[in-house]
Design an enzyme around this catalytic site. Structure first.
Site, mmCIF file in Angstrom:
data_model
loop_
_atom_site.group_PDB
_atom_site.id
_atom_site.type_symbol
_atom_site.label_atom_id
_atom_site.label_comp_id
_atom_site.label_asym_id
_atom_site.label_seq_id
_atom_site.Cartn_x
_atom_site.Cartn_y
_atom_site.Cartn_z
ATOM 1 N N HIS A 213 -67.644 -24.262 31.087
ATOM 2 C CA HIS A 213 -68.548 -23.674 30.095
ATOM 3 C C HIS A 213 -69.533 -24.681 29.515
ATOM 4 O O HIS A 213 -70.468 -24.303 28.825
ATOM 5 C CB HIS A 213 -67.726 -22.989 28.988
ATOM 6 C CG HIS A 213 -67.198 -21.657 29.419
ATOM 7 N ND1 HIS A 213 -67.247 -20.533 28.639
ATOM 8 C CD2 HIS A 213 -66.623 -21.261 30.576
ATOM 9 C CE1 HIS A 213 -66.721 -19.504 29.283
ATOM 10 N NE2 HIS A 213 -66.327 -19.922 30.461
ATOM 11 N N SER A 217 -71.650 -21.689 35.175
ATOM 12 C CA SER A 217 -71.367 -21.594 36.607
ATOM 13 C C SER A 217 -72.531 -22.133 37.423
ATOM 14 O O SER A 217 -73.694 -21.990 37.046
ATOM 15 C CB SER A 217 -71.124 -20.133 36.995
ATOM 16 O OG SER A 217 -69.958 -19.645 36.406
ATOM 17 N N LYS A 241 -67.619 -6.840 37.151
ATOM 18 C CA LYS A 241 -67.596 -7.287 38.547
ATOM 19 C C LYS A 241 -66.252 -7.940 38.871
ATOM 20 O O LYS A 241 -65.691 -7.730 39.950
ATOM 21 C CB LYS A 241 -68.741 -8.273 38.785
ATOM 22 C CG LYS A 241 -68.932 -8.611 40.249
ATOM 23 C CD LYS A 241 -70.164 -9.477 40.458
ATOM 24 C CE LYS A 241 -70.339 -9.816 41.926
ATOM 25 N NZ LYS A 241 -71.517 -10.629 42.184
ATOM 26 N N ASP A 242 -65.738 -8.727 37.922
ATOM 27 C CA ASP A 242 -64.426 -9.353 38.132
ATOM 28 C C ASP A 242 -63.327 -8.299 38.230
ATOM 29 O O ASP A 242 -62.395 -8.441 39.023
ATOM 30 C CB ASP A 242 -64.114 -10.335 36.998
ATOM 31 C CG ASP A 242 -64.825 -11.673 37.199
ATOM 32 O OD1 ASP A 242 -65.346 -11.899 38.303
ATOM 33 O OD2 ASP A 242 -64.841 -12.489 36.263
ATOM 34 N N GLU A 285 -44.319 -23.522 54.408
ATOM 35 C CA GLU A 285 -45.063 -22.303 54.155
ATOM 36 C C GLU A 285 -46.485 -22.470 54.693
ATOM 37 O O GLU A 285 -47.009 -23.590 54.791
ATOM 38 C CB GLU A 285 -45.100 -22.026 52.648
ATOM 39 C CG GLU A 285 -43.756 -21.607 52.092
ATOM 40 C CD GLU A 285 -43.486 -20.129 52.332
ATOM 41 O OE1 GLU A 285 -43.117 -19.780 53.469
ATOM 42 O OE2 GLU A 285 -43.632 -19.339 51.401
#
Lengths: 418, 185
Positions: A213, A217, A241-242, A285
């Site tokens: 922040h 972004s 959107k998220d 894994e």
């Protein structure tokens, strides 16, 4: 900051003394976000939600799990059969780990492609690498807890990595084990640490967000925002959107949990741990396979361990290896090609890591390992010098409203319908 | 720009207001259902598991208990008192006037067979285990049980007679499978 921002007098009273509402308003609501983010920018919030899902299901699983070599395997089976919805919680936790890594890997490669690690976001990137390391440690220790054959032998092999350290290696391994082999003390401390580390991750995630922040972004064009015309308030534009991305993600997760819950696991881990017998073919894994391939590619114990850890350590200095001032691969024709070669290289490493370390697989693994390091240590610094980037647009808005920038035509057409 | 955009969008959608409201409400409702469906397993996993419920009933052979003696057995993690009562204890328990009882209940209701009293050995005050099972223990002023924690006195039918406890000792669900064997739970 004006107190009149909130009409509710209770909110105003609290906010004056504890500016939590101002903080949320500023960071989550009006937070200006580049308006051109594509769906690859969903993966940050997806990673955060994955972390929450893992913590919530993990805490509930811990309520029924017994960290003792005589009971661990049976307590997990009891969770699967007797505990109410225990099968669901465990399958979400198991598959959630894999999905968490899928999301984080996409998130990392998005950062690589769009140059999100470059100034002024170097610390943001490095904190992300710290999160990756913590995730790997957490996932490794979590895999030990069911105390199946893969748990036990995975724990044995990975802890033995530290024995490669000269002089003190053996002492360190004994210290890690709390004994002379992987045994009850090891299981107990792994459980304690597996419970602790997700909360450390939460702490680093908070730092990651604070750093994010600070400058906001990055975006697909990799250029800085130049004012309100380049940004949208985070809410509702990116929250919705998220949420849409989340619903797609949860659909895939639910499909795995309900229809292929053991697809990414290994059947040998449903055999109780037996310290007297190693399974014929042990593999970690899937999300560790590329690193495992690097470990095995080096025909030297210490060298292999160093190469494996070096593969992650190199990410810490990435901002100083790639000196090109242009962030986004969209404007770096040569970088773009090498980026995709690196993606393929990592997939090859993962594939080779799942195969026996012999013959062709070993050779391919070695070539891929060498290429991985060449990419970061030689190609990126070299590209910074020899590559001619394409011209950057004036601003994020410029290509949208025409008037320059190579993207004008392509990007403007769909936007005009809005 | 964002503001003007949303404003024109709002103007244009006036005639579709109810349809948009419906979509929004339906979306929230689906989200709430989904969240609830995820939260319920997280809550319900703390309820007794299937293997715990499987242990919720036991069988006891009461023929070995001599007259005037008690045994304590564990059921659902709590003590069950089974007392083979003497005839004088049965007599005492059945002649008490209901008016003298804080939690009025007839002895014939509490004991399916008068010789055997089956009660939960948990004081109804705050959950201590009352004394009176072993020979020589204090049995309180009414010859039943006495809770040492806060001084509740129970009679030979396990009914509260004196002290802070509000209710009689609970009678668990049980049945006689034969003359000698009872199943609790």
């Amino acid at each position: 900051m004006s107190a009149s921002k909130f009409s509710n007098p209770v909110v105003r009273w609290i906010d004056h003394r504890l500016p939590i509402f101002s903080f949320l308003e500023h960071e989550a609501n009006e937070y200006p976000t580049p308006k051109n983010l594509n769906y690859f920018w969903n993966f940050g919030s997806l990673a955060g939600i994955s972390l929450v899902i893992m913590i919530v299901t993990g805490i509930t699983l811990a309520m029924s799990y017994t960290a003792h070599v005589d009971y661990a395997f049976e307590s997990v089976e009891r969770i699967m059969r007797d505990v109410n919805h225990g099968w669901l919680l465990r399958y979400i936790h198991m598959n959630g780990a894999s999905f968490f890594f899928i999301v984080v890997f996409v998130h990392i490669f998005r950062g690589l492609y769009y140059g999100s690690y470059k100034a002024p976001r170097e610390l943001l990137w490095m904190l992300g690498v710290v999160i990756l390391l913590l995730m790997m440690a957490t996932a490794f220790m979590g895999y030990v807890l069911p105390w199946g054959q893969m748990s036990f032998w995975g724990a044995t092999v990975i802890t033995n990595l530290f024995s490669a350290i000269p002089f003190v290696g053996e002492s360190i391994v004994t210290w890690l084990w709390g004994g002379f082999s992987v045994d009850n003390p090891t299981l107990n401390r792994f459980f304690a640490l597996h419970y602790l580390m997700p909360f450390l991750i939460v702490g680093v995630v908070i730092l990651h967000l604070v750093a994010l922040h600070r400058f906001g972004s990055n975006n697909p064009l990799g250029i800085d925002t130049r004012g309100p015309q380049d940004t949208l308030p985070f809410h509702p534009y990116y929250t919705i959107k998220d949420f849409f991305g989340l619903s797609v993600f949860l659909t895939f997760l639910a499909a795995a949990v309900f229809f292929f819950p053991n697809f990414l696991g290994h059947p040998d881990n449903y055999i109780p741990a037996n310290p007297m017998q190693t399974p014929a073919h042990i593999v970690p894994e899937w999300y560790f396979l590329p690193f495992y391939a690097i470990l095995r590619a080096v025909p030297d114990k210490l060298g292999g361990v160093l190469a494996m850890f070096g593969a992650i350590a190199i990410l810490f200095v990435l901002p100083w290896l790639d000196r090109s001032p242009v962030r986004s691969a969209r404007f770096r024709p040569m970088f773009k090609i090498f980026f995709w070669i690196l993606v393929i290289d990592c997939i090859v490493l993962g594939y080779v890591g799942a195969k026996p370390a012999e013959g062709m697989y070993l050779l391919v693994g070695r070539v891929a390992t060498v290429w991985y390091f060449i990419h970061f240590l030689a190609i990126l610094p070299l590209l910074s010098v020899i590559e001619t980037p394409r011209p950057l647009p004036q601003s994020i808005s410029t290509p949208v409203f025409g008037g320059g920038g190579g993207l004008a035509g392509a990007a403007a057409a769909p936007k005009e319908k809005v | 720009m964002a503001k003007s955009q949303s404003k024109t969008a709002a103007d244009a959608s006036v005639e579709h207001k109810s349809r948009r409201d419906f979509i929004v409400v339906a979306t929230y409702a689906m989200g709430a259902v989904g969240a609830g469906a995820f939260v319920w397993p997280l809550v319900d996993q703390m309820n007794p598991a299937a293997d715990t419920l499987a242990l919720a009933s036991i069988e006891v052979d009461v023929s070995k208990i001599a007259e005037g003696q008690s045994i304590t057995i564990k059921w659902r993690g709590k003590p069950i008192f089974i007392r083979h009562r003497t005839s004088s204890e049965i007599e005492e328990a059945s002649v008490v006037s209901q008016d003298d009882l804080r939690d009025p209940e007839g002895d014939e209701v509490r004991a399916q067979k008068p010789e055997y009293l089956v009660v939960l050995g948990v004081c109804t005050h705050l959950g201590c285990v009352p004394l009176g099972q072993k020979v020589g223990e204090v049995r309180g002023e009414y010859g039943g049980w006495f809770c040492p924690c806060h001084g509740s006195h129970y009679d030979s039918s396990g009914r509260i007679r004196k002290g802070p406890a509000p209710l009689n000792l609970e009678v668990p669900p049980y049945s006689f499978l034969s003359d000698q064997v009872i199943r609790i739970g």
